[in-house]
Each structure stands twice: as C-alpha cells, then as structure tokens.
Enzyme design. Structure first.
Site, PDB file in Angstrom:
ATOM      1  N   HIS A   1       0.857  -1.193   0.000  1.00 35.74           N
ATOM      2  CA  HIS A   1       0.000   0.000   0.000  1.00 35.74           C
ATOM      3  C   HIS A   1       0.884   1.230   0.000  1.00 35.74           C
ATOM      4  CE1 HIS A   1      -3.611   2.267   2.098  1.00 35.74           C
ATOM      5  NE2 HIS A   1      -2.970   3.042   1.235  1.00 35.74           N
TER       6      HIS A   1
ATOM      7  N   GLU B   1     -10.797   3.748   6.663  1.00 35.98           N
ATOM      8  CA  GLU B   1      -9.710   4.646   7.102  1.00 35.98           C
ATOM      9  C   GLU B   1     -10.389   5.769   7.899  1.00 35.98           C
ATOM     10  OE1 GLU B   1      -7.784   6.829   3.920  1.00 35.98           O
ATOM     11  OE2 GLU B   1      -6.082   7.432   5.182  1.00 35.98           O
TER      12      GLU B   1
ATOM     13  N   ASP C   1       2.004   4.138   2.621  1.00 37.42           N
ATOM     14  CA  ASP C   1       0.937   4.989   2.080  1.00 37.42           C
ATOM     15  C   ASP C   1       1.512   6.106   1.194  1.00 37.42           C
ATOM     16  OD1 ASP C   1      -1.723   5.497   1.618  1.00 37.42           O
ATOM     17  OD2 ASP C   1      -2.158   6.374   3.571  1.00 37.42           O
TER      18      ASP C   1
HETATM   19  N1  HPA Z   1      -6.409   7.609   1.547  1.00 36.48           N
HETATM   20  C1  HPA Z   1      -7.136   7.896   0.466  1.00 36.48           C
HETATM   21  N2  HPA Z   1      -6.610   8.332  -0.656  1.00 36.48           N
HETATM   22  C2  HPA Z   1      -5.298   8.481  -0.726  1.00 36.48           C
HETATM   23  C3  HPA Z   1      -4.483   8.191   0.351  1.00 36.48           C
HETATM   24  C4  HPA Z   1      -5.069   7.719   1.540  1.00 36.48           C
HETATM   25  O1  HPA Z   1      -4.413   7.423   2.568  1.00 36.48           O
HETATM   26  N3  HPA Z   1      -3.221   8.452  -0.064  1.00 36.48           N
HETATM   27  C5  HPA Z   1      -3.268   8.867  -1.342  1.00 36.48           C
HETATM   28  N4  HPA Z   1      -4.532   8.891  -1.759  1.00 36.48           N
HETATM   29 ZN    ZN Z   2      -3.606   4.914   0.680  1.00 38.01          ZN
END
Ligand code: HPA
Ligand code: ZN
Length: 337
Positions: A18, A197, A275
């Site tokens: 990820h 998230e 991320d």
């Molecule tokens: N969440 C959603 N969209 C995203 C993220 C994330 O952590 N990072 C880059 N685009």
């Molecule tokens: Zn992400």
C-alpha cells in the site's frame, strides 16, 4: 525498542502492498520537476512546502498531494519519481512492492495515459525490487470517469495487475463504483479498495460484498464491528495498515493509541505499509520502527507482519514461497516461526 529487535525489523525481507507513487514525491523532487517543466508552485521554497505538511484529516492532505502531483508532465518525470521510490524501498529491504498510481490526477491535466503507465512501468522493469502496478480510481470523481479511465488504460493492460479505490472516502461509498469493479473483475484484474480509514465499517463490508475486493486498504475501523471483524479474519482478507499515515491524518491521536496490536490479536492478516511516504514522515521501515517503538510488539510480531506482507501479495504462489523461504532463513537464527 531493543537494539537487536530494531536491527531485525529493519533488515528483514518484506513486501509493501500500500503505497501511492505520487505520495513518494519528496519536496526536493517536486521543486526540481517544477523547474524542469516550468510549473509554478504555490510555495516559495522546499522548506515552505515541507512546513505545509501538517494535516488535520484526509482531505487536508489530499489538497496538498494533488498540488504536488501537478509537476508531473513527461514520461521521464514518472520514471524519475518511481526510480527514487524503488531505491528507498530497496534500502528498506523491500523485496516486492505493489504500487498504486492515480491516472486521473494526470490525464485530467492532459498527460497521456501511456506516458503515465510507461514511465512508472519502465522504472519498475529497471529495478532489482520486484514491482507491480495497481491503477486506482479517485472516488471523489464519478463512476463514469472511472469507467472511461479503465477503458483508456486497456491498451496497457499487461502493465498493471489490479485496480484500487482511493481519495476522499466519506460520502463516496464503495457501491458508487460497483460497475467499474465488475468490469475490472471480468478483465481478470485483482481488486482492492481503501475502506475504513475515515469511513465506517459498513464501507469495508460493501467493499467486500459489492466490489469483491481481495484486500482492504487501511481497514483500521473494522474493530468497531465485532461480527465484521470475525468475518474478515475468517476469510483471511488482509488489511494494508499504514501507521504513520494514520497518525498524520489524525485517525489515531498518537502511535501509542494505534490499534495495530488489537487487529493482530483479533486474528486479522495485518501488513505494514507507508501509504504516502514523502508526506507522512517515512518509508516502510520508518513505519515498522514507529510501531515497534510505541507498542508492545516482539520478534514473533515482526515475523508475522513480514510473512503476511508476502502471503497477502498478488505474487504467484512460487514467488511468495521463495520470499517466505528467504524470510524463514533470515529468522532461523532467532528462534521464531
Ligand atoms: N487515503 C485515500 N486516498 C489516498 C491516500 C489515503 O491514505 N493516499 C493517497 N490517496
Ligand atoms: Zn492509501
């Protein structure tokens, strides 16, 4: 964290599942590419840009992340960005990485789809790290836009292995993208989605039931629903957790309050990932080191997290086994497994 454990975690072979390649653009590279391409940035200096990296939530990050990506215009820009990330990944003992990219961020600015995909793919082919690509749809845009993006990418179908769903989560549930994921499924692509998230556990359930995803990106809010937690554990759906991201975007107040250990104790297949490493304070090893420094994790957790990263990857079984054998050999000296 004790020095030996820190050394083991840093040096153990691992996969990253990820990371958004646009989130690996360091401020220095953003400024260099802006200059090369004659793009005007709304920040006077590298330092001023880095100072803007104080986020209240996902949206406040995304606004800066899309501004940073505006310097990417040429195939070579995508190559340079990806090569820089892969060098960092190699230094962190990443053996395999599944890289997200956001084509709509670029095609909307007139960059041809082929330049985006070729630039990223060429850097992957040139790297010693095994690397595959996952095309992400921006969930704040329409499903029609996502469908058109998938069609535009089909001439390059052999250059990516799957599709994902990212950007602003709340208000854009997985159901909005049912048709485009069905189409991707027909095409034999792997399927993942960001869910849980900032969004509720119901988004995790609909990512599984409506989109039929094979992994959940983030998914940390799953613990709010005990039945769903049992189901995700039983079905061995991996969660690609991003600890530094979660703290930077205020999903948790601090690393000591992160639920990573509760997720593992609930029997979930948890992995650790970066991320957007340029924005959140570090690459994958910085994420491992932050959780091991703040939570009561030991050697067995280190092994399990690294093993999960290979098991949950989309590598062919023989390649997974090759990396797990390397991991086992690495840990053989330390009395785990
Ligand atoms: N969440 C959603 N969209 C995203 C993220 C994330 O952590 N990072 C880059 N685009
Ligand atoms: Zn992400």
């Amino acid at each position: 964290m004790n020095v030996q454990l820190q050394h083991i975690v840093r040096n153990m072979p691992k996969a990253e599942l990820h990371m958004h390649i646009e989130g690996s653009l360091e401020p220095e590279l953003i400024f260099a590419l802006a200059q090369r391409n004659g793009v005007q940035l709304p920040y006077p200096s590298v330092e001023a840009l880095r100072e803007a990296y104080a986020f209240q939530d996902l949206q406040s990050f995304l606004d800066i992340y899309y501004a940073g990506a505006s310097v990417l215009l040429k195939e070579q820009d995508f190559y340079d960005m990806t090569a820089a990330y892969l060098d960092r990944a190699k230094a962190d003992h990443v053996r395999h990485t599944e890289i997200f990219f956001d084509p709509q961020t670029h095609t909307a600015r007139g960059v041809p789809m082929g330049d985006v995909i070729h630039g990223i793919h060429r850097a992957c082919a040139d790297s010693e790290v095994s690397a595959t690509l996952i095309l992400c749809f921006l969930r704040h845009l329409s499903e029609e836009d996502a469908l058109a993006t998938l069609e535009a990418a089909l001439p390059y179908r052999d250059r990516f292995i799957g599709v994902g769903l990212d950007s602003s989560e709340v208000g854009h549930p997985p159901e909005k993208f049912a048709r485009v994921f069905a189409r991707a499924r027909e095409l034999g692509l792997h399927l993942v989605a960001h869910a849980g998230e900032e969004g509720p556990p119901a988004y995790i359930a609909s990512a599984l039931d409506v989109l039929h995803v094979e992994r959940i990106d983030h998914g940390v809010r799953v613990l709010e629903d005990a039945a769903l937690t049992r189901r995700v554990a039983a079905e061995k759906i991996a969660l690609t957790v991003c600890p530094l991201s979660n703290v930077k975007l205020c999903v948790f107040d601090d690393m000591g309050g992160h639920n990573l250990l509760q997720l593992m104790d609930a029997g979930l297949v948890v992995t650790i990932n970066s991320d957007d490493p340029a924005y959140f304070g570090g690459y994958v090893n910085a994420n491992y080191e932050a959780v091991f420094a703040s939570l009561p994790l030991g050697l067995q957790h280190a092994y399990d997290l690294a093993k999960n990263s290979f098991t949950a990857s989309f590598l062919p079984q023989a390649d997974k086994q090759k990396f797990i054998d390397e991991l086992d050999a690495y840990f053989a000296a330390f009395n785990v497994v």
